[in-house]
Design an enzyme around this catalytic site. Structure first.
Site, PDB file in Angstrom:
ATOM      1  N   GLN A   1       0.794  -1.225   0.000  1.00 22.75           N
ATOM      2  CA  GLN A   1       0.000   0.000   0.000  1.00 22.75           C
ATOM      3  C   GLN A   1       0.828   1.278   0.000  1.00 22.75           C
ATOM      4  OE1 GLN A   1      -2.742  -1.734   3.251  1.00 22.75           O
ATOM      5  NE2 GLN A   1      -4.099  -0.387   2.130  1.00 22.75           N
TER       6      GLN A   1
ATOM      7  N   ARG B   1       3.790  -0.050  12.988  1.00 20.90           N
ATOM      8  CA  ARG B   1       3.489  -1.369  12.429  1.00 20.90           C
ATOM      9  C   ARG B   1       3.592  -1.301  10.908  1.00 20.90           C
ATOM     10  NH1 ARG B   1      -2.090  -3.901  11.066  1.00 20.90           N
ATOM     11  NH2 ARG B   1      -1.442  -6.022  10.552  1.00 20.90           N
TER      12      ARG B   1
ATOM     13  N   HIS C   1       0.967  -9.260   4.687  1.00 17.14           N
ATOM     14  CA  HIS C   1      -0.187  -8.380   4.494  1.00 17.14           C
ATOM     15  C   HIS C   1      -0.600  -8.482   3.021  1.00 17.14           C
ATOM     16  CE1 HIS C   1      -2.334  -4.761   6.471  1.00 17.14           C
ATOM     17  NE2 HIS C   1      -2.943  -4.945   5.309  1.00 17.14           N
TER      18      HIS C   1
ATOM     19  N   ASN D   1      -1.903 -10.749   8.449  1.00 16.71           N
ATOM     20  CA  ASN D   1      -2.934  -9.737   8.600  1.00 16.71           C
ATOM     21  C   ASN D   1      -4.250 -10.252   8.022  1.00 16.71           C
ATOM     22  OD1 ASN D   1      -3.802  -6.891   9.190  1.00 16.71           O
ATOM     23  ND2 ASN D   1      -4.361  -7.029   7.024  1.00 16.71           N
ATOM     24  N   GLU D   2      -5.261 -10.362   8.885  1.00 17.93           N
ATOM     25  CA  GLU D   2      -6.632 -10.646   8.459  1.00 17.93           C
ATOM     26  C   GLU D   2      -6.756 -11.858   7.540  1.00 17.93           C
ATOM     27  OE1 GLU D   2      -8.153  -6.966   6.856  1.00 17.93           O
ATOM     28  OE2 GLU D   2      -8.268  -6.022   8.815  1.00 17.93           O
TER      29      GLU D   2
ATOM     30  N   ASN E   1      -8.194  -5.567  14.385  1.00 22.24           N
ATOM     31  CA  ASN E   1      -8.426  -4.519  13.391  1.00 22.24           C
ATOM     32  C   ASN E   1      -9.916  -4.198  13.439  1.00 22.24           C
ATOM     33  OD1 ASN E   1      -5.772  -4.997  12.782  1.00 22.24           O
ATOM     34  ND2 ASN E   1      -6.147  -5.764  10.718  1.00 22.24           N
TER      35      ASN E   1
ATOM     36  N   TYR F   1     -13.034  -1.489  12.466  1.00 19.70           N
ATOM     37  CA  TYR F   1     -13.493  -0.329  11.703  1.00 19.70           C
ATOM     38  C   TYR F   1     -14.958   0.001  11.927  1.00 19.70           C
ATOM     39  CZ  TYR F   1      -9.053  -0.456   9.302  1.00 19.70           C
ATOM     40  OH  TYR F   1      -7.706  -0.419   9.035  1.00 19.70           O
TER      41      TYR F   1
ATOM     42  N   GLU G   1      -5.232  -2.043  14.061  1.00 19.21           N
ATOM     43  CA  GLU G   1      -5.738  -1.081  13.072  1.00 19.21           C
ATOM     44  C   GLU G   1      -7.049  -0.489  13.575  1.00 19.21           C
ATOM     45  OE1 GLU G   1      -6.236  -2.529   9.024  1.00 19.21           O
ATOM     46  OE2 GLU G   1      -4.317  -3.597   9.129  1.00 19.21           O
TER      47      GLU G   1
ATOM     48  N   TRP H   1      -4.818   3.329  11.812  1.00 18.32           N
ATOM     49  CA  TRP H   1      -4.723   3.080  10.374  1.00 18.32           C
ATOM     50  C   TRP H   1      -5.229   4.326   9.675  1.00 18.32           C
ATOM     51  CZ3 TRP H   1      -2.459  -0.638   7.569  1.00 18.32           C
ATOM     52  CH2 TRP H   1      -2.621  -0.517   6.168  1.00 18.32           C
TER      53      TRP H   1
ATOM     54  N   GLU I   1      -5.547   2.026  -1.398  1.00 18.83           N
ATOM     55  CA  GLU I   1      -6.591   1.327  -0.652  1.00 18.83           C
ATOM     56  C   GLU I   1      -7.151   0.162  -1.492  1.00 18.83           C
ATOM     57  OE1 GLU I   1      -7.533   0.999   2.364  1.00 18.83           O
ATOM     58  OE2 GLU I   1      -9.360  -0.102   1.918  1.00 18.83           O
ATOM     59  N   TRP I   2      -6.278  -0.792  -1.847  1.00 16.34           N
ATOM     60  CA  TRP I   2      -6.657  -2.040  -2.502  1.00 16.34           C
ATOM     61  C   TRP I   2      -7.623  -1.801  -3.671  1.00 16.34           C
ATOM     62  CZ3 TRP I   2      -2.874  -4.861  -1.024  1.00 16.34           C
ATOM     63  CH2 TRP I   2      -2.402  -4.819   0.275  1.00 16.34           C
TER      64      TRP I   2
HETATM   65  C1  GBH Z   1      -7.981  -3.456   6.574  1.00 20.04           C
HETATM   66  O1  GBH Z   1      -8.863  -4.417   6.113  1.00 20.04           O
HETATM   67  C2  GBH Z   1      -6.668  -3.765   5.941  1.00 20.04           C
HETATM   68  O2  GBH Z   1      -5.850  -4.478   6.832  1.00 20.04           O
HETATM   69  C3  GBH Z   1      -5.943  -2.560   5.409  1.00 20.04           C
HETATM   70  O3  GBH Z   1      -4.920  -2.971   4.572  1.00 20.04           O
HETATM   71  C4  GBH Z   1      -6.925  -1.626   4.727  1.00 20.04           C
HETATM   72  O4  GBH Z   1      -6.291  -0.550   4.097  1.00 20.04           O
HETATM   73  C5  GBH Z   1      -7.873  -1.129   5.776  1.00 20.04           C
HETATM   74  O5  GBH Z   1      -8.519  -2.195   6.409  1.00 20.04           O
HETATM   75  C6  GBH Z   1      -8.955  -0.196   5.246  1.00 20.04           C
HETATM   76  O6  GBH Z   1      -9.793  -0.861   4.367  1.00 20.04           O
HETATM   77  O7  GBH Z   1     -19.404  -6.915   5.624  1.00 20.04           O
HETATM   78  O8  GBH Z   1     -18.492  -8.680   4.271  1.00 20.04           O
HETATM   79  O9  GBH Z   1     -18.405  -6.401   3.526  1.00 20.04           O
HETATM   80  C7  GBH Z   1     -10.205  -4.098   6.009  1.00 20.04           C
HETATM   81  C8  GBH Z   1     -11.051  -5.015   6.830  1.00 20.04           C
HETATM   82  C9  GBH Z   1     -12.830  -6.471   6.359  1.00 20.04           C
HETATM   83  C10 GBH Z   1     -13.286  -4.192   6.811  1.00 20.04           C
HETATM   84  C11 GBH Z   1     -14.142  -6.624   5.689  1.00 20.04           C
HETATM   85  C12 GBH Z   1     -14.625  -4.329   6.152  1.00 20.04           C
HETATM   86  C13 GBH Z   1     -16.395  -5.777   5.533  1.00 20.04           C
HETATM   87  C14 GBH Z   1     -16.880  -7.165   5.494  1.00 20.04           C
HETATM   88  N1  GBH Z   1     -12.359  -5.123   6.232  1.00 20.04           N
HETATM   89  N2  GBH Z   1     -15.113  -5.679   6.219  1.00 20.04           N
HETATM   90  S1  GBH Z   1     -18.389  -7.299   4.662  1.00 20.04           S
END
Ligand code: GBH
Length: 451
Positions: free
Chosen positions: A20, A77, A121, A165-166, A291, A293, A351, A398, A405-406
């Site tokens: 990223q 990190r 990651h 990671n995740e 992590n 959000y 995060e 984060w 952002e992917w």
């Molecule tokens: C993180 O993952 C990453 O580790 C990071 O690289 C990235 O930049 C950051 O978040 C911001 O996006 O309800 O099925 O749609 C994101 C983790 C997991 C959060 C899936 C949102 C939605 C699941 N994400 N989740 S769903």
């Protein structure tokens, strides 16, 4: 205005990941990753953005470490791009790639910033993908060999390690929904990938126990799942999604069993796994990285296998530019749930942060009051859980920088520091100054100070 105090040795950090921010993914002999391949397939990424330059951190890391020091960070990190160190994923070591991470680590230590290294990651070496990637039963061993190489090179200087990671995102968004690399959509692959990721974590922890001197953990994405209505169907849908997202990896790791719901969800695509594997997976991890959000608001949806549930966006609630609801209470709840369900494991928030449509710089600063508010309310939420006895050791915002952002490319901005994708100029946002004050005072004021 009273300040909510955090524990004395609390670690204040910020987080990023290699693909990223670094840019120059093939520099100095690095091997391509599945992400490098994925972004160069037209239509995969918003605006066909790529990580070819990203934040140019590969060349600007010294400047970025100076920024971190300016913010007063106690920890940083970051992740290692596997293919920089092992271009083929295994075998010959690329010393120039390893040296980049040695120099970064030393620059951090010179400024008194503790490195937390994430080994994976999401940027699997493409050469390993061509051998089946995470579907190959050898993949846990490939990962452990790579991990051992990094432990030997850096454990004398790195106090905190994160294996993966995740793993949920890798398995589900990479192999079931296909939104992220490698872009597969295959129910049969998904549980196998998940299982190999758990074994990879366990093998790396076992390798660490043989030589490591510090602490190693796993970072998982957690999001409470709430029914969108009181109907029994929505309640059952939220419970399914809770097993699927929150317990898929932590139950086997900490309790030694997969959630029983998974077998019925996947039906014929659930392979069944050997007891010996589950014994191996239930390994002594030193901490869990959280992590966090948002939460999920869930509605039953009979035509959406395998879960037959969808997440809805609550239009009445405040949301970030990712369309994720701003829901700080969910962080308190998540931390308390970890304590109750898994016996109070040591935790780091690895995060937490938010994307907003920030304005251009004005008088040398970017004004982002919504992000300040997001950070403040989530820090208060973490504090509330600490007062109820959880073992929280640190917090990583984060992200340090606006970055790639992917699937969303550069359109979504999570940074405390704005990065102009063209000029690469870094500008502090108000949230960076806010965070500096939190760190300086080791505490957070629950609402903006007045007067
Ligand atoms: C993180 O993952 C990453 O580790 C990071 O690289 C990235 O930049 C950051 O978040 C911001 O996006 O309800 O099925 O749609 C994101 C983790 C997991 C959060 C899936 C949102 C939605 C699941 N994400 N989740 S769903």
């Amino acid at each position: 205005m009273t300040t909510l105090p955090f524990p004395n040795d609390f670690l204040w950090g910020a987080a990023t990941s290699a693909y990223q921010i670094e840019g120059h993914p093939l520099a100095d002999g690095a091997g391509p990753s599945i992400w490098h391949r994925f972004v160069h397939q037209p239509g995969r990424i918003a605006h066909d953005d790529t990580g070819d330059l990203a934040c140019d951190h590969y060349h600007r890391f010294a400047e970025d470490v100076a920024l971190m020091a300016d913010l007063g960070l106690g920890a940083y990190r970051f992740s290692i791009a596997w293919g920089r160190v092992l271009p083929e994923g295994r075998g010959a070591v690329n010393i120039k790639g390893l040296d980049f991470y040695r120099r970064l680590t030393d620059a951090l230590l010179e400024r008194g910033i503790q490195p937390m290294i994430t080994l994976y990651h999401w940027d699997l070496p493409a050469a390993l993908h061509d051998r089946g990637g995470w579907l190959n039963p050898d993949s846990p061993r490939w990962f452990a060999d790579y991990a051992r190489l990094l432990f030997d090179a850096l454990d004398d200087r790195v106090p905190l390690w994160v294996t993966l990671n995740e793993p949920w995102v890798v398995s589900v968004l990479g192999y079931l929904e296909g939104e992220l690399a490698p872009g597969h959509q295959d129910w049969f692959e998904t549980p196998r990938v998940a299982h190999h990721l758990l074994l990879a974590h366990a093998e790396a922890v076992a390798a660490y126990r043989a030589s490591g001197r510090h602490r190693i953990g796993l970072a998982v994405n957690l999001e409470p799942q709430h029914p969108a209505s009181s109907s029994p169907d929505d309640q059952a849908a939220a419970a399914r999604r809770d097993a699927f997202i929150n317990r898929w990896f932590l139950d086997p790791l900490l309790l030694g069993v997969y959630p029983s719901e998974l077998e019925s969800l996947f039906g014929p695509a659930w392979p069944g796994f050997a007891d010996a594997d589950l014994k191996r997976i239930q390994c002594a991890t030193d901490f869990i990285g959280v992590n966090y959000y948002s939460r999920g608001l869930v509605r039953a949806a009979p035509n959406h296998p395998p879960l037959n549930a969808v997440r809805i966006s609550p239009t009445y609630a405040p949301r970030t530019s990712m369309d994720w609801e701003i829901y700080p209470q969910g962080l308190t709840d998540t931390l308390l749930w970890l304590k109750d369900r898994y016996g109070n494991p040591p935790l780091y928030i690895t995060e937490n942060g938010a994307a907003f449509d920030d304005p251009s710089p004005c008088n040398g600063e970017v004004s982002d009051p919504e992000r300040v508010d997001y950070l403040r309310t989530h820090l208060c939420a973490a504090h509330a859980a600490i007062t109820q006895g959880i073992d929280l050791r640190g917090y990583f915002a984060w992200s340090l920088l606006d970055n790639f952002e992917w699937a969303q490319g550069y359109a979504k901005r999570f940074g405390l520091v704005q990065v102009d994708p063209l000029s690469q100029k870094r500008t502090l946002k108000t949230s960076a100054r806010f965070y500096r004050e939190v760190i300086g005072g080791n505490g957070v004021a629950p609402s903006p100070a007045t007067g």
